[in-house]
Design a protein around this motif. Sequence first.
Motif, PDB file in Angstrom:
ATOM      1  N   ALA A   1       0.911  -0.888   0.029  1.00  0.00           N
ATOM      2  CA  ALA A   1      -0.208  -0.206   0.195  1.00  0.00           C
ATOM      3  C   ALA A   1       0.983   1.320   0.454  1.00  0.00           C
ATOM      4  O   ALA A   1       0.561   1.980  -0.914  1.00  0.00           O
ATOM      5  N   ALA A   2       2.137   1.491   0.712  1.00  0.00           N
ATOM      6  CA  ALA A   2       2.836   2.065   0.437  1.00  0.00           C
ATOM      7  C   ALA A   2       4.047   3.046  -0.722  1.00  0.00           C
ATOM      8  O   ALA A   2       4.181   4.207  -0.255  1.00  0.00           O
ATOM      9  N   ALA A   3       3.955   1.477  -1.512  1.00  0.00           N
ATOM     10  CA  ALA A   3       5.044   1.201  -1.707  1.00  0.00           C
ATOM     11  C   ALA A   3       4.434   2.189  -3.185  1.00  0.00           C
ATOM     12  O   ALA A   3       3.677   2.328  -3.623  1.00  0.00           O
ATOM     13  N   GLN A   4       5.728   2.699  -4.129  1.00  0.00           N
ATOM     14  CA  GLN A   4       5.543   3.677  -4.840  1.00  0.00           C
ATOM     15  C   GLN A   4       6.773   3.031  -6.949  1.00  0.00           C
ATOM     16  O   GLN A   4       7.598   1.700  -6.078  1.00  0.00           O
ATOM     17  N   PRO A   5       5.754   2.847  -7.601  1.00  0.00           N
ATOM     18  CA  PRO A   5       6.469   2.603  -8.753  1.00  0.00           C
ATOM     19  C   PRO A   5       8.209   2.443  -8.279  1.00  0.00           C
ATOM     20  O   PRO A   5       8.564   3.781  -8.538  1.00  0.00           O
ATOM     21  N   GLY A   6       8.849   1.594  -8.732  1.00  0.00           N
ATOM     22  CA  GLY A   6      10.675   1.513  -8.507  1.00  0.00           C
ATOM     23  C   GLY A   6      10.743   1.107  -7.114  1.00  0.00           C
ATOM     24  O   GLY A   6      12.136   0.661  -6.642  1.00  0.00           O
ATOM     25  N   ASP A   7      10.420   1.030  -6.440  1.00  0.00           N
ATOM     26  CA  ASP A   7      10.701   0.902  -4.960  1.00  0.00           C
ATOM     27  C   ASP A   7      10.809  -0.835  -4.849  1.00  0.00           C
ATOM     28  O   ASP A   7      10.907  -1.882  -5.931  1.00  0.00           O
ATOM     29  N   VAL A   8      11.524  -1.245  -3.795  1.00  0.00           N
ATOM     30  CA  VAL A   8      11.965  -2.636  -3.248  1.00  0.00           C
ATOM     31  C   VAL A   8      11.010  -2.991  -1.956  1.00  0.00           C
ATOM     32  O   VAL A   8      11.698  -2.440  -1.371  1.00  0.00           O
ATOM     33  N   ILE A   9      10.508  -3.746  -2.000  1.00  0.00           N
ATOM     34  CA  ILE A   9      10.135  -4.392  -0.662  1.00  0.00           C
ATOM     35  C   ILE A   9      10.885  -5.195   0.105  1.00  0.00           C
ATOM     36  O   ILE A   9      10.859  -6.735  -0.820  1.00  0.00           O
ATOM     37  N   LEU A  10      11.375  -5.232   1.069  1.00  0.00           N
ATOM     38  CA  LEU A  10      12.527  -6.642   1.488  1.00  0.00           C
ATOM     39  C   LEU A  10      12.085  -7.134   2.543  1.00  0.00           C
ATOM     40  O   LEU A  10      11.275  -5.978   3.846  1.00  0.00           O
ATOM     41  N   LEU A  11      11.617  -8.463   2.333  1.00  0.00           N
ATOM     42  CA  LEU A  11      10.836  -8.792   4.117  1.00  0.00           C
ATOM     43  C   LEU A  11      12.182  -9.487   4.851  1.00  0.00           C
ATOM     44  O   LEU A  11      12.760 -10.348   4.181  1.00  0.00           O
ATOM     45  N   ALA A  12      11.893  -8.948   5.967  1.00  0.00           N
ATOM     46  CA  ALA A  12      13.126  -9.655   7.227  1.00  0.00           C
ATOM     47  C   ALA A  12      12.708 -10.830   7.327  1.00  0.00           C
ATOM     48  O   ALA A  12      11.346 -11.608   6.952  1.00  0.00           O
ATOM     49  N   SER A  13      13.788 -12.594   8.159  1.00  0.00           N
ATOM     50  CA  SER A  13      13.116 -13.512   7.960  1.00  0.00           C
ATOM     51  C   SER A  13      12.154 -13.436   8.982  1.00  0.00           C
ATOM     52  O   SER A  13      11.726 -12.533  10.014  1.00  0.00           O
ATOM     53  N   GLY A  14      11.081 -14.442   8.759  1.00  0.00           N
ATOM     54  CA  GLY A  14       9.366 -14.622   9.768  1.00  0.00           C
ATOM     55  C   GLY A  14       8.420 -15.551   8.621  1.00  0.00           C
ATOM     56  O   GLY A  14       8.982 -15.293   7.751  1.00  0.00           O
ATOM     57  N   THR A  15       7.849 -15.395   9.577  1.00  0.00           N
ATOM     58  CA  THR A  15       6.423 -15.728   9.093  1.00  0.00           C
ATOM     59  C   THR A  15       5.256 -14.708   8.418  1.00  0.00           C
ATOM     60  O   THR A  15       4.790 -14.420  10.115  1.00  0.00           O
ATOM     61  N   TYR A  16       5.146 -14.793   8.023  1.00  0.00           N
ATOM     62  CA  TYR A  16       4.251 -13.718   7.482  1.00  0.00           C
ATOM     63  C   TYR A  16       2.666 -14.635   6.877  1.00  0.00           C
ATOM     64  O   TYR A  16       3.140 -15.796   6.331  1.00  0.00           O
ATOM     65  N   ARG A  17       1.604 -13.902   6.802  1.00  0.00           N
ATOM     66  CA  ARG A  17      -0.342 -14.680   7.157  1.00  0.00           C
ATOM     67  C   ARG A  17       0.146 -14.382   5.427  1.00  0.00           C
ATOM     68  O   ARG A  17      -0.207 -15.175   4.722  1.00  0.00           O
ATOM     69  N   GLY A  18       0.499 -13.411   3.993  1.00  0.00           N
ATOM     70  CA  GLY A  18       0.397 -13.565   2.279  1.00  0.00           C
ATOM     71  C   GLY A  18      -1.865 -14.049   2.950  1.00  0.00           C
ATOM     72  O   GLY A  18      -1.781 -12.421   2.961  1.00  0.00           O
ATOM     73  N   GLY A  19      -1.860 -13.659   1.451  1.00  0.00           N
ATOM     74  CA  GLY A  19      -3.409 -13.145   1.157  1.00  0.00           C
ATOM     75  C   GLY A  19      -3.519 -12.073   0.568  1.00  0.00           C
ATOM     76  O   GLY A  19      -4.397 -11.137   0.848  1.00  0.00           O
ATOM     77  N   VAL A  20      -2.413 -11.658  -0.066  1.00  0.00           N
ATOM     78  CA  VAL A  20      -2.154 -10.179  -1.082  1.00  0.00           C
ATOM     79  C   VAL A  20      -1.931 -10.268  -2.166  1.00  0.00           C
ATOM     80  O   VAL A  20      -1.767 -10.749  -3.203  1.00  0.00           O
ATOM     81  N   THR A  21      -2.792  -8.737  -2.525  1.00  0.00           N
ATOM     82  CA  THR A  21      -3.132  -8.934  -3.965  1.00  0.00           C
ATOM     83  C   THR A  21      -2.030  -7.397  -4.130  1.00  0.00           C
ATOM     84  O   THR A  21      -1.960  -6.510  -3.545  1.00  0.00           O
ATOM     85  N   VAL A  22      -1.621  -7.671  -5.122  1.00  0.00           N
ATOM     86  CA  VAL A  22      -0.405  -5.732  -5.548  1.00  0.00           C
ATOM     87  C   VAL A  22      -1.621  -5.551  -6.795  1.00  0.00           C
ATOM     88  O   VAL A  22      -1.752  -6.070  -8.045  1.00  0.00           O
TER      89      VAL A  22
END
Length: 443
Positions: free
Chosen positions: A33-54
């Motif tokens: 939601a916060a990202a802009q075109p050209g950004d890199v989203i980096l996930l740290a180690s851990g377990t995430y829920r998913g279910g995400v739409t871009v």
Amino acid sequence: MTASPSAASPSTAANGRLVNVPADVPTLEAAVAAAQPGDVILLASGTYRGGVTVPREKHDLIIRGADRNQVILDGKDVLLSGIEVKADRVTIENMTARHYMGNGFEWEGVDGFSGRYLTVWNVGLYGIYAIESRHGSFEEDLVSGAADSAFYVGECQPCDTVVGHVTARNSAIGYSGTNAGGNLAVRDSLWDRNGSGILPNSFEGQEAPPPERGTRIAGNTVRDSGSIPVPAHSPLAGFVGLGIGIAGGQDNIVEGNMVTGSTRFGIALFPTLQKSGNVFAPGGNRVRANTVSGSGRADLALSTGSDSGNCFDANTFGTSLPARIEALLPCEAGGSPKPHGDRTVGRELAIPIPEALDRLGKRPDYTTMPAPEPAVGMPDPVPTNLRPFAEPPVNDVPPAGESPAGLTATPAMLVVVIGTIVLVAAIASWAVVRRRRRRPPGG
């Protein structure tokens, strides 16, 4: 063949920001939601829920895990998909998705996509999936225990896509591509103990019309197809025991593959029967320079009901149906004008999908398949030369003697300012006098 330059790649983020999850934003969904075109989203180690739409407006993003085996999207067998992408030129890389009722990672209706260094295991449909999408690549990925196909590129013509250096195992189908083709390559990969290894196909009722056409299948190792029970939630799962199958496809090239231990056919060409009564027959396919051995029925096979122009040349094999298949269907002068299909192959493969599924019998649930081993992650997963997500605040107080940006003093403005000062002074004097009049006696 290489992917088109318009496919998503790390270079798309050259001028973007680095959005750290959870350091900058708490969740992957919030980061998108916060990202802009050209950004890199980096996930740290851990377990995430998913279910995400871009969504479509969030194009030109890279979503990357810091550690392929330690960044895990877990659907707990209640969520549909890990990440669904509807935006152009989005790359997902270096992470794992597991336990989704649908797909691990998917791209739908996009131009430019990439899935790299991804692991997906035990999902109810597809592992890594692209539909109605072009200019893409899947590479260095591993999918295990997909109840439909491990990898899917479908309903694109031309696709302009490469599936290469991937591994698929313990899935209903290793690779499936319905009504796809056109500058599409499935190459240099391992297809291990799937129901069927590689199965491009033609069927009605899809967004893109049949037939499948113009896929190059080259340099793959396909082994032990149909040798173990695997989950089967695919309509095509009934065509089990095929190393490489061309199901109603046309003008495909199958070359330089090593196919071993298929329980029915090593490489087989056969027609697909549609609900409407139509039949899509394989035609114009070239099968050459493959090494095929240890197949249960035949190493090379062509079904009755096939079209003309199919040819077999320079293959290393033990058995074929029909017999002497390379002499009957040579690749000289574009192949034989006569189909020369075999009835035995037709009785097994040229059948309606429901009948094929009835023959399949009971299959294990996708949730019961074993977890894969840890996989090699991408080199240098932490990106450099990106702007921070939270940039220092800008000092917007104008220098001494200057007006705020966008304002220029005029005579009319000076009159208004002076008048305002006089009015405020008069009101203040009146208020002081009024307060003095209201002071209590003796104050």
